[in-house]
Design a protein around this motif. Structure first.
Motif, PDB file in Angstrom:
ATOM      1  N   ALA A  11       0.831  -1.205   0.000  1.00 58.90           N
ATOM      2  CA  ALA A  11       0.000   0.000   0.000  1.00 58.90           C
ATOM      3  C   ALA A  11       0.861   1.250   0.000  1.00 58.90           C
ATOM      4  O   ALA A  11       1.972   1.258   0.543  1.00 58.90           O
ATOM      5  N   ALA A  13       0.081   5.816  -0.603  1.00 61.72           N
ATOM      6  CA  ALA A  13      -0.727   6.942  -0.133  1.00 61.72           C
ATOM      7  C   ALA A  13      -2.227   6.680  -0.243  1.00 61.72           C
ATOM      8  O   ALA A  13      -3.022   7.288   0.473  1.00 61.72           O
ATOM      9  N   GLU A  14      -2.634   5.741  -1.102  1.00 61.33           N
ATOM     10  CA  GLU A  14      -4.066   5.441  -1.260  1.00 61.33           C
ATOM     11  C   GLU A  14      -4.632   4.675  -0.067  1.00 61.33           C
ATOM     12  O   GLU A  14      -5.842   4.623   0.124  1.00 61.33           O
ATOM     13  N   ALA A  15      -3.775   4.060   0.734  1.00 59.08           N
ATOM     14  CA  ALA A  15      -4.179   3.334   1.950  1.00 59.08           C
ATOM     15  C   ALA A  15      -3.183   3.705   3.052  1.00 59.08           C
ATOM     16  O   ALA A  15      -2.364   2.884   3.462  1.00 59.08           O
ATOM     17  N   PRO A  16      -3.237   4.947   3.517  1.00 59.12           N
ATOM     18  CA  PRO A  16      -2.187   5.462   4.392  1.00 59.12           C
ATOM     19  C   PRO A  16      -2.003   4.718   5.710  1.00 59.12           C
ATOM     20  O   PRO A  16      -0.867   4.556   6.157  1.00 59.12           O
ATOM     21  N   CYS A  19      -0.206   1.395   4.958  1.00 59.29           N
ATOM     22  CA  CYS A  19       1.163   1.719   4.553  1.00 59.29           C
ATOM     23  C   CYS A  19       1.998   2.094   5.772  1.00 59.29           C
ATOM     24  O   CYS A  19       3.079   1.546   5.985  1.00 59.29           O
ATOM     25  N   GLU A  43       1.924   0.292  -4.843  1.00 60.00           N
ATOM     26  CA  GLU A  43       1.978   1.747  -4.730  1.00 60.00           C
ATOM     27  C   GLU A  43       3.041   2.252  -3.752  1.00 60.00           C
ATOM     28  O   GLU A  43       3.443   3.418  -3.811  1.00 60.00           O
ATOM     29  N   SER A  44       3.523   1.387  -2.862  1.00 56.25           N
ATOM     30  CA  SER A  44       4.605   1.829  -1.972  1.00 56.25           C
ATOM     31  C   SER A  44       5.922   1.970  -2.726  1.00 56.25           C
ATOM     32  O   SER A  44       6.875   2.548  -2.199  1.00 56.25           O
ATOM     33  N   TRP A  46       6.715   3.959  -4.916  1.00 59.64           N
ATOM     34  CA  TRP A  46       7.060   5.377  -5.076  1.00 59.64           C
ATOM     35  C   TRP A  46       7.940   5.892  -3.950  1.00 59.64           C
ATOM     36  O   TRP A  46       8.682   6.863  -4.124  1.00 59.64           O
TER      37      TRP A  46
END
Length: 120
Positions: A11, A13-16, A19, A43-44, A46
């Motif tokens: 995960a 920023a979409e699942a802070p 994450c 997404e992590s 990034w």
């Protein structure tokens, strides 16, 4: 042999909260003297780029940039090969100390004696 944690964070920023939980557990393990290998996937991915962890915000949470720095200083951080390729991230783009590796390396790490794998 000391216990080791291999933590895969999928995960970003979409699942802070999810994450941050992964990075928080990794940081706590480092402070406790547990060996840590943190895998950035999905997404992590990034967060392997300079400045991206500093942009992450979550109320009441330790700064992601600090947690990542702690893991880089005391453990290992790996960016998934396929995840990097899908995002156009190359070895020249990532923070110093982050390697790019794929599933065979992940499997090798998690199947060693004394290793606990966690996926967030």
């Amino acid at each position: 042999m000391a216990r080791q944690l291999v933590i895969k964070v999928t995960a970003g920023a979409e699942a802070p909260e999810r994450c941050n939980q992964a990075f928080n557990v990794a940081g706590a393990a480092i402070v406790s003297g547990v060996g840590v290998s943190l895998w950035l996937t999905g997404e992590s991915s990034w967060f392997a780029l300079p400045g991206r962890a500093a942009e992450f915000e979550l109320a009441e949470a330790a700064p992601l940039e600090d947690l990542l720095a702690a893991v880089l200083a005391g453990g290992r951080v790996t960016l998934c090969t396929q995840c990097a390729a899908r995002r156009g991230i190359t070895v020249d783009d990532v923070l110093d100390g982050i390697r790019i590796a794929g599933a065979p390396t992940f499997v090798e790490e998690i199947t060693q004696e004394g290793v606990q794998a966690l996926v967030y």
